[in-house]
Design a protein around this motif. Structure first.
Motif, short mmCIF file in Angstrom:
data_model
loop_
_atom_site.label_atom_id
_atom_site.label_comp_id
_atom_site.label_asym_id
_atom_site.label_seq_id
_atom_site.Cartn_x
_atom_site.Cartn_y
_atom_site.Cartn_z
N PRO A 180 0.81 -1.22 0.00
CA PRO A 180 0.00 0.00 0.00
C PRO A 180 0.85 1.27 0.00
CG PRO A 180 -0.12 -1.11 2.14
CD PRO A 180 0.56 -2.05 1.20
N ARG A 181 2.05 1.20 0.55
CA ARG A 181 2.91 2.39 0.55
C ARG A 181 3.37 2.73 -0.86
NH1 ARG A 181 7.11 -0.02 4.77
NH2 ARG A 181 6.74 -1.74 3.32
N LEU A 182 3.76 1.71 -1.62
CA LEU A 182 4.16 1.93 -3.01
C LEU A 182 2.97 2.41 -3.84
CD1 LEU A 182 6.12 1.81 -5.35
CD2 LEU A 182 5.73 -0.66 -5.50
N ARG A 183 1.81 1.84 -3.60
CA ARG A 183 0.61 2.28 -4.32
C ARG A 183 0.32 3.76 -4.07
NH1 ARG A 183 -4.04 -2.40 -3.64
NH2 ARG A 183 -2.99 -4.08 -4.80
N LYS A 184 0.52 4.17 -2.83
CA LYS A 184 0.28 5.57 -2.49
C LYS A 184 1.23 6.49 -3.26
CE LYS A 184 -1.51 8.96 -0.02
NZ LYS A 184 -2.91 9.38 -0.18
N LEU A 185 2.50 6.09 -3.36
CA LEU A 185 3.46 6.89 -4.11
C LEU A 185 3.09 6.96 -5.59
CD1 LEU A 185 6.85 5.68 -2.52
CD2 LEU A 185 5.76 7.92 -2.25
N ILE A 186 2.65 5.83 -6.14
CA ILE A 186 2.26 5.82 -7.56
C ILE A 186 1.06 6.74 -7.79
CG2 ILE A 186 1.33 4.36 -9.39
CD1 ILE A 186 3.02 2.07 -8.32
N GLU A 187 0.08 6.69 -6.90
CA GLU A 187 -1.10 7.55 -7.04
C GLU A 187 -0.70 9.02 -6.98
OE1 GLU A 187 -3.57 6.21 -3.90
OE2 GLU A 187 -4.29 4.43 -4.96
N GLN A 188 0.23 9.36 -6.07
CA GLN A 188 0.68 10.75 -5.98
C GLN A 188 1.38 11.17 -7.26
OE1 GLN A 188 3.12 10.98 -2.47
NE2 GLN A 188 1.39 10.87 -1.06
N LEU A 245 12.22 0.18 -4.69
CA LEU A 245 12.98 -1.03 -4.38
C LEU A 245 14.46 -0.72 -4.18
CD1 LEU A 245 11.30 -3.44 -6.96
CD2 LEU A 245 11.11 -3.60 -4.47
N ASN A 246 15.01 0.19 -4.97
CA ASN A 246 16.41 0.58 -4.79
C ASN A 246 16.64 1.19 -3.41
OD1 ASN A 246 17.51 -0.24 -7.26
ND2 ASN A 246 16.91 1.65 -8.28
N HIS A 247 15.67 1.99 -2.97
CA HIS A 247 15.79 2.57 -1.62
C HIS A 247 15.78 1.47 -0.57
CE1 HIS A 247 14.36 4.36 2.17
NE2 HIS A 247 14.98 5.46 1.76
N ALA A 248 14.90 0.48 -0.74
CA ALA A 248 14.85 -0.63 0.23
C ALA A 248 16.17 -1.40 0.23
CB ALA A 248 13.69 -1.56 -0.12
N ALA A 249 16.75 -1.64 -0.94
CA ALA A 249 18.02 -2.36 -1.02
C ALA A 249 19.14 -1.56 -0.38
CB ALA A 249 18.35 -2.68 -2.47
N LEU A 295 10.18 11.97 -9.25
CA LEU A 295 9.19 11.17 -9.96
C LEU A 295 7.78 11.46 -9.45
CD1 LEU A 295 11.09 7.76 -10.05
CD2 LEU A 295 10.58 9.22 -12.01
N VAL A 296 7.64 11.59 -8.15
CA VAL A 296 6.32 11.83 -7.57
C VAL A 296 5.87 13.27 -7.82
CG1 VAL A 296 5.04 11.92 -5.39
CG2 VAL A 296 6.54 10.00 -5.86
N GLY A 297 6.84 14.18 -7.90
CA GLY A 297 6.49 15.57 -8.11
C GLY A 297 6.05 16.28 -6.85
N ALA A 298 6.39 15.71 -5.68
CA ALA A 298 6.00 16.31 -4.40
C ALA A 298 6.91 15.73 -3.33
CB ALA A 298 4.53 16.01 -4.08
N GLU A 299 6.75 16.22 -2.13
CA GLU A 299 7.55 15.71 -1.01
C GLU A 299 7.18 14.26 -0.70
OE1 GLU A 299 10.14 16.98 0.65
OE2 GLU A 299 10.11 18.60 -0.82
N ILE A 300 8.15 13.51 -0.20
CA ILE A 300 7.96 12.10 0.09
C ILE A 300 7.74 11.90 1.59
CG2 ILE A 300 8.99 9.80 -0.02
CD1 ILE A 300 8.27 10.93 -2.71
N ASP A 301 6.68 11.22 1.93
CA ASP A 301 6.44 10.84 3.33
C ASP A 301 7.34 9.67 3.67
OD1 ASP A 301 5.54 10.15 5.83
OD2 ASP A 301 3.42 10.03 5.27
N ALA A 302 8.19 9.83 4.69
CA ALA A 302 9.16 8.79 5.05
C ALA A 302 8.48 7.47 5.43
CB ALA A 302 10.05 9.27 6.19
N LEU A 353 6.25 6.03 3.87
CA LEU A 353 5.91 5.27 2.67
C LEU A 353 7.10 4.49 2.11
CD1 LEU A 353 3.70 7.90 0.79
CD2 LEU A 353 2.96 6.05 2.29
N LEU A 354 8.26 4.59 2.76
CA LEU A 354 9.46 3.91 2.30
C LEU A 354 9.66 2.61 3.07
CD1 LEU A 354 11.79 7.04 2.11
CD2 LEU A 354 10.52 5.97 0.25
#
Length: 477
Positions: free
Chosen positions: A60-68, A178-182, A249-256, A258-259
């Motif tokens: 759901p976190r990745l889905r949220k980023l994609i929707e944003q 995924l790169n961030h997770a790795a 990519l998201v075009g906005a600030e990232i909620d930590a 969601l990572l």
């Protein structure tokens, strides 16, 4: 008046012929099936099922980023603007197929005297009003119709390009996540190694002070510590850059929140996409659809170039009123009309007309080659992804076994060193091997997950990315 109107509609009705070559979709220049062998998975699916990015990306976190990103990404806004511009250009071209109407009105006043049968003097005023038809081309040979179809196909190609942009964006966000997770997992490994190295340095220093260990052992222990500390700094930089990439990519600030904190947690959330399907599915890829509509536009352009070799017939007309008095402007005596037709034909233009046809045909041939190249490139990309998918399980199994063996070897070597049985070099080599095995397994897990993202992107079968209702509806072959 009736005769002029009849002539106008008759010319419009005759404008149905076309000199475009008959379009037929070229045969796909790739085999009907995917490659087979040890490096490829076997699958029995006969057609690609309908999938969406929600089916593939479960977290759901990745889905949220994609929707944003779908709401804020600037590339998508550029693509939307390009679609609007292409649609407007089509409407501009389509307007040439219909006659236009211009309205005008005027009043003039003059003062003076004249001599003739009678002498008059004073101010004279005249009024006029008219509705005119500017030069309207009777499209007897389909030139304007072909130009209109060409612009329509370019509009559809632009919409397909927007689909490709959206597909790429979704894949890029998933890969960056995924790169961030790795990188988070690699940072944890580096920090753990640095902590162990600090304890090893302290232990070796005490053994040196006690006369048990040589100074070389302490230097080697400090090497391990410095290497791990350097990797910690590098991984912190990589994590910050991963966040920057996602923010763009998201075009906005990232909620930590969601990572993901580890690749072990993130990788299983990417679902399998059915693979090994008939290669005809590539005709649904947005870039292939774009190339086909570009080919269609080039084909229509040939018709326009051929029609330009024939005469152009234009009609003009005027309906108006004129009177010396405003009150008599619409009286029977004030009505006037005129109509006319003209034809033009180039007698000599040094072969420019024929050259125009040849240029259009050459552009069509180039578009055809581009279309075939797009299909071949898509086939190669999917085949590469399938080759990686067919062997990654074996690589993961081997890397997992290597990690277990390296961990056990390091534990035994460290115990033997602490017990005074082996020198520090054996423990040092074992620790380096263990550290390398940990990083290797993280990389293999990242490859496995990003391979699924690549398959999603290269097959291009997301049903949420269909063309908008204003454009073409491309069905699966």
């Amino acid at each position: 008046m009736k005769r002029a109107v009849l002539t106008l509609f008759l010319g419009t009705a005759l404008a149905g012929c076309s000199m475009e070559p008959k379009y037929a979709r070229p045969e796909a220049p790739v085999p009907p099936g995917w490659p087979v062998g040890d490096a490829y998975l076997k699958a029995d699916e006969a057609a690609l099922p309908s999938v969406t990015w929600q089916d593939i990306f479960k977290d759901p976190r990745l889905r949220k980023l994609i929707e944003q990103a779908l709401a804020n990404n600037r590339d998508l806004r550029i693509a939307a603007a390009n679609i609007a511009a292409a649609r407007a250009q089509y409407r501009i071209q389509r307007a040439d197929r219909f006659p236009g109407l211009d309205a005008g009105a005027g009043a003039t006043a003059s003062h003076g005297s004249s001599t003739g049968a009678a002498t008059t003097s004073g101010t004279r005023t005249s009024f006029s009003g008219n509705v005119s038809i500017p030069a309207f081309e009777l499209d007897l040979f389909g030139r304007v119709a072909s130009l209109t179809r060409a612009e329509q196909d370019r509009w559809f190609a632009t919409e397909a390009a927007a689909r490709a942009t959206r597909l790429t964006l979704i894949g890029d966000i998933a890969a960056a996540w995924l790169n961030h997770a790795a990188d988070a997992s690699l940072l944890a490994i580096a920090e753990s190694t640095a902590a162990n190295a600090e304890r090893a340095v302290a232990l070796t220093d005490r053994r040196l002070q006690g006369g048990i260990a040589p100074r070389t052992d302490l230097a080697q222990a400090r090497q391990i510590l410095a290497t791990a500390q350097s990797d910690v700094a590098a991984q912190k930089t990589a994590l910050a850059q991963d966040v920057n990439a996602l923010r763009l990519l998201v075009g906005a600030e990232i909620d930590a929140t969601l990572l993901s904190s580890t690749i072990e947690e993130a990788a299983p959330t990417v679902a399998e996409l059915p693979a090994g399907v008939d290669s005809g599915v590539l005709l649904r890829r947005p870039d292939v659809v774009q190339a086909e509509y570009t080919l269609r536009a080039a084909n229509a352009q040939i018709g326009a170039a051929r029609a330009a070799l024939f005469p152009r017939i234009s009609l003009t007309g005027l309906l108006g009123f004129a009177s010396n008095a405003l009150t008599g402007l619409f009286s029977g005596n004030g009505f006037n009309w005129s109509g006319g037709a003209s034809a033009s034909y180039p007698i000599f233009n040094a072969g420019a007309g024929r050259a125009g046809v040849e240029r259009s045909e050459a552009q069509r041939d180039a578009a055809l080659a581009s279309y075939e190249k797009a299909i071949q490139t898509a086939f190669r990309e999917v085949a590469d992804a399938l080759a990686r998918r067919g062997t990654i399980a074996d690589q993961l199994k081997a890397d997992t076994a290597n990690l277990a063996a390296a961990q056990d070897n390091y534990r035994l070597a460290d115990t033997r060193y602490r017990g005074g049985i082996d020198n520090f070099l054996a423990s040092l080599v074992a620790q380096r091997s263990y550290y390398s095995a940990q990083r290797g397994l993280v990389n293999a897990r990242l490859i496995e997950a990003t391979n699924l993202v690549t398959l999603y992107r290269t097959l291009g079968g997301d049903s949420l990315l269909t063309v908008t209702p204003s454009g073409p509806q491309v069905a699966a072959p």
